[in-house]
Design a protein around this motif. Sequence first.
Motif, PDB file in Angstrom:
ATOM      1  N   SER A  24       0.816  -1.218   0.000  1.00 40.18           N
ATOM      2  CA  SER A  24       0.000   0.000   0.000  1.00 40.18           C
ATOM      3  C   SER A  24       0.852   1.271   0.000  1.00 40.18           C
ATOM      4  N   THR A  25       1.969   1.260   0.726  1.00 41.90           N
ATOM      5  CA  THR A  25       2.814   2.466   0.749  1.00 41.90           C
ATOM      6  C   THR A  25       3.416   2.729  -0.625  1.00 41.90           C
ATOM      7  N   LEU A  26       3.801   1.679  -1.333  1.00 45.25           N
ATOM      8  CA  LEU A  26       4.352   1.846  -2.675  1.00 45.25           C
ATOM      9  C   LEU A  26       3.276   2.326  -3.640  1.00 45.25           C
ATOM     10  N   ALA A  27       2.070   1.763  -3.542  1.00 46.19           N
ATOM     11  CA  ALA A  27       0.976   2.202  -4.403  1.00 46.19           C
ATOM     12  C   ALA A  27       0.691   3.688  -4.195  1.00 46.19           C
ATOM     13  N   ASP A  28       0.721   4.141  -2.937  1.00 42.98           N
ATOM     14  CA  ASP A  28       0.489   5.560  -2.655  1.00 42.98           C
ATOM     15  C   ASP A  28       1.589   6.430  -3.265  1.00 42.98           C
TER      16      ASP A  28
ATOM     17  N   ASP B 115     -21.802  -1.607   0.383  1.00 44.37           N
ATOM     18  CA  ASP B 115     -20.465  -2.159   0.583  1.00 44.37           C
ATOM     19  C   ASP B 115     -20.237  -3.265  -0.442  1.00 44.37           C
ATOM     20  N   TRP B 116     -20.139  -2.862  -1.692  1.00 47.31           N
ATOM     21  CA  TRP B 116     -19.916  -3.776  -2.803  1.00 47.31           C
ATOM     22  C   TRP B 116     -18.589  -3.408  -3.477  1.00 47.31           C
ATOM     23  N   SER B 117     -17.887  -4.400  -3.987  1.00 45.88           N
ATOM     24  CA  SER B 117     -16.662  -4.144  -4.739  1.00 45.88           C
ATOM     25  C   SER B 117     -16.517  -5.175  -5.848  1.00 45.88           C
ATOM     26  N   VAL B 118     -15.879  -4.755  -6.941  1.00 45.61           N
ATOM     27  CA  VAL B 118     -15.730  -5.599  -8.127  1.00 45.61           C
ATOM     28  C   VAL B 118     -14.258  -5.904  -8.366  1.00 45.61           C
ATOM     29  N   THR B 119     -13.976  -7.147  -8.710  1.00 48.59           N
ATOM     30  CA  THR B 119     -12.680  -7.527  -9.251  1.00 48.59           C
ATOM     31  C   THR B 119     -12.927  -8.398 -10.480  1.00 48.59           C
ATOM     32  N   SER B 120     -11.893  -8.557 -11.293  1.00 50.81           N
ATOM     33  CA  SER B 120     -12.024  -9.371 -12.504  1.00 50.81           C
ATOM     34  C   SER B 120     -10.794 -10.253 -12.651  1.00 50.81           C
ATOM     35  N   MET B 121     -10.878 -11.206 -13.569  1.00 49.64           N
ATOM     36  CA  MET B 121      -9.788 -12.147 -13.829  1.00 49.64           C
ATOM     37  C   MET B 121      -9.388 -12.877 -12.548  1.00 49.64           C
TER      38      MET B 121
ATOM     39  N   ILE C 273      -5.928  -3.187 -10.945  1.00 53.20           N
ATOM     40  CA  ILE C 273      -7.215  -2.824 -10.352  1.00 53.20           C
ATOM     41  C   ILE C 273      -6.910  -1.943  -9.151  1.00 53.20           C
ATOM     42  N   ASP C 274      -7.249  -0.673  -9.239  1.00 55.40           N
ATOM     43  CA  ASP C 274      -6.963   0.274  -8.159  1.00 55.40           C
ATOM     44  C   ASP C 274      -8.230   0.494  -7.352  1.00 55.40           C
ATOM     45  N   GLN C 275      -8.219   0.027  -6.107  1.00 57.14           N
ATOM     46  CA  GLN C 275      -9.370   0.179  -5.224  1.00 57.14           C
ATOM     47  C   GLN C 275      -8.931   0.831  -3.923  1.00 57.14           C
ATOM     48  N   PRO C 276      -9.850   1.412  -3.174  1.00 54.93           N
ATOM     49  CA  PRO C 276      -9.482   2.017  -1.890  1.00 54.93           C
ATOM     50  C   PRO C 276      -8.764   0.994  -1.003  1.00 54.93           C
ATOM     51  N   GLY C 277      -7.546   1.320  -0.606  1.00 58.03           N
ATOM     52  CA  GLY C 277      -6.805   0.454   0.294  1.00 58.03           C
ATOM     53  C   GLY C 277      -5.962  -0.607  -0.375  1.00 58.03           C
ATOM     54  N   ALA C 278      -6.072  -0.767  -1.704  1.00 58.65           N
ATOM     55  CA  ALA C 278      -5.296  -1.821  -2.363  1.00 58.65           C
ATOM     56  C   ALA C 278      -5.180  -1.546  -3.849  1.00 58.65           C
ATOM     57  N   MET C 279      -3.958  -1.771  -4.387  1.00 56.13           N
ATOM     58  CA  MET C 279      -3.774  -1.777  -5.830  1.00 56.13           C
ATOM     59  C   MET C 279      -3.360  -3.199  -6.219  1.00 56.13           C
ATOM     60  N   MET C 280      -4.281  -3.862  -6.903  1.00 54.68           N
ATOM     61  CA  MET C 280      -4.078  -5.250  -7.283  1.00 54.68           C
ATOM     62  C   MET C 280      -3.677  -5.356  -8.743  1.00 54.68           C
ATOM     63  N   ALA C 281      -3.139  -6.503  -9.094  1.00 56.05           N
ATOM     64  CA  ALA C 281      -2.823  -6.786 -10.495  1.00 56.05           C
ATOM     65  C   ALA C 281      -3.178  -8.225 -10.787  1.00 56.05           C
ATOM     66  N   ARG C 282      -3.618  -8.452 -11.997  1.00 56.88           N
ATOM     67  CA  ARG C 282      -3.829  -9.793 -12.514  1.00 56.88           C
ATOM     68  C   ARG C 282      -2.841  -9.966 -13.665  1.00 56.88           C
ATOM     69  N   VAL C 283      -1.962 -10.953 -13.548  1.00 57.40           N
ATOM     70  CA  VAL C 283      -0.993 -11.229 -14.600  1.00 57.40           C
ATOM     71  C   VAL C 283      -1.401 -12.519 -15.289  1.00 57.40           C
ATOM     72  N   GLN C 284      -1.818 -12.390 -16.537  1.00 61.26           N
ATOM     73  CA  GLN C 284      -2.214 -13.547 -17.352  1.00 61.26           C
ATOM     74  C   GLN C 284      -1.069 -13.854 -18.309  1.00 61.26           C
ATOM     75  N   TYR C 285      -0.644 -15.109 -18.330  1.00 61.45           N
ATOM     76  CA  TYR C 285       0.530 -15.458 -19.133  1.00 61.45           C
ATOM     77  C   TYR C 285       0.384 -16.850 -19.710  1.00 61.45           C
ATOM     78  N   ASN C 286       1.141 -17.105 -20.768  1.00 67.80           N
ATOM     79  CA  ASN C 286       1.126 -18.408 -21.428  1.00 67.80           C
ATOM     80  C   ASN C 286       2.214 -19.285 -20.810  1.00 67.80           C
ATOM     81  N   PRO C 287       1.842 -20.402 -20.155  1.00 65.04           N
ATOM     82  CA  PRO C 287       2.852 -21.242 -19.501  1.00 65.04           C
ATOM     83  C   PRO C 287       3.742 -21.998 -20.478  1.00 65.04           C
ATOM     84  N   ASP C 288       3.396 -21.985 -21.769  1.00 62.92           N
ATOM     85  CA  ASP C 288       4.287 -22.574 -22.766  1.00 62.92           C
ATOM     86  C   ASP C 288       5.454 -21.640 -23.090  1.00 62.92           C
TER      87      ASP C 288
END
Length: 508
Positions: free
Chosen positions: A280-284, A413-419, A435-450
């Motif tokens: 959180s400190t880095l996101a800020d 008190d609803w929140s959305v995330t995806s992936m 995904i930037d939400q109050p209190g958290a900056m999340m990431a979804r990393v989608q990658y090809n395992p091949d």
Amino acid sequence: MTQMLPMPGVQSLSETKQRLLAKYLRAETAPRSASSDGITSRPRGESVPLSLSQEQLFLRETGIPDIPPLYNECVTLRMAGPLNITILERSLHEIIRRHEPWRTSYDVQKGQPVQIIHPAPAEFFLPVLDLRGLASTRQEKEIGGLIGELVQRPFDVKQAPLLRVQLVRLSDFEQRLYLIAHLSVVDGVSVYQIFPEELAALYYAYLSGQPSALTNLPVTFGDYAYWQRQTVEGEAVERQLAYWRKQLRGELPVLDWPNDCARPARQTFRGKIQSLTLPSTLADEVKRLSKREGVTLFMTLLASFVTLLHGYTGQKDIIVGTPSPGGRKRSEVQKLLGYFLTPVPLRFDLTANPTFCELLRQAQRLTVEAISNDGIPVEVLSERLNVKPDLSRTPLFSVAISLQPPMPQLGLDWSVTSMDIGSGGSPWEFYMAFIDQPGAMMARVQYNPDIFEAATINRMWRDFERLLGRVTTNASSRLSDLESSRAESAKASAGEPQQNATETLQNA
């Protein structure tokens, strides 16, 4: 107020227009398209075409044998507090009635893919999985099994709806509503803004014994697709092609990352997802840097990612893709659910060894220019520019990045995330969605395992965190001074544990 800094084509804008542009880059609104012809109801009795972007999804997924489900999107609406399931069902039913894409299938007529728009169902049944009373670990295991099966099951695009809904009850005051949707019927604005806002408004109204207060939609997605096909050629398109010919002239760079495995001769389109969270400190600090430099959060994340790729490869000519909400430039479609995205290539020139601040300006300029020229799908653009096809890669770029739109205030008190759960497929070999939400900056990393090993993704994330720490404290550093991340990465991978961020590996 955060002002847009000077850049080509922007410094002459009024302060009001600069604010509007900044809002568009945060996906809060969109500039109108150059066409002055308004979108109106399509002629009755005529076939309804797919939009240009929808068509590319359809052609890829139906044209490649045994392809994994590339476009099955998992969206989670977390709902805290008491919930009236009957009212929720009624609210969902009304949303399906209002929005054509959520009751649409596709077919081919006279050699052309078309939309088959079905009548609104007479009733809507919401399946409920009741996990109240189970331990949290058991709950998550049950959710992973059920929702994983729903996400990984391919859609038959000839059968409506291209949407699956599942409610999960975790306690009397904690629920999750899962939407598994084909990408052709949703985009980020749909799932983070329009859908939760309409659902909350309808839920409030029906719970209070009131009728829907939502205004009628001026046009439908089918009207938009029909209008787009009538305006797809002409001076505006030629102007966009001229921009891309200039931007993509010469030999196009091929990103020399990763080098974990021998690249398959043909794309396999397999995918896995890692869910990660920035401290959180880095996101800020990243947000403060963006504000200080007068750029959007997305531009800072983009420039940081390009810096990381430069550090890994030493390449000075790098193309990164991003989905641009080009279809939403018309005011008539601002409140429509549907797929309005056009992926665009952003080509960075690093030959002058820029400072990070200078790279931010380049990211700003390229983003604005791409938004102004995003009317041509990347596959069509590749053909029109006679780009030599490479069966082992997607056209023009193989890595992409995005920032999801912010959620509106709902009063709930609803929140959305995806992936949140992978489908087993991936249209790009690497895609990082924030995904930037109050209190958290999340990431979804989608990658090809091949192509990527899981350890490479873990190492990339640690390097990305370190790099963000550097640029937030010294944005005047030149890229050559930031390249030590490669050496530190080698040292870290030899001496640090593989998991030092909040991360979950989800196999798909």
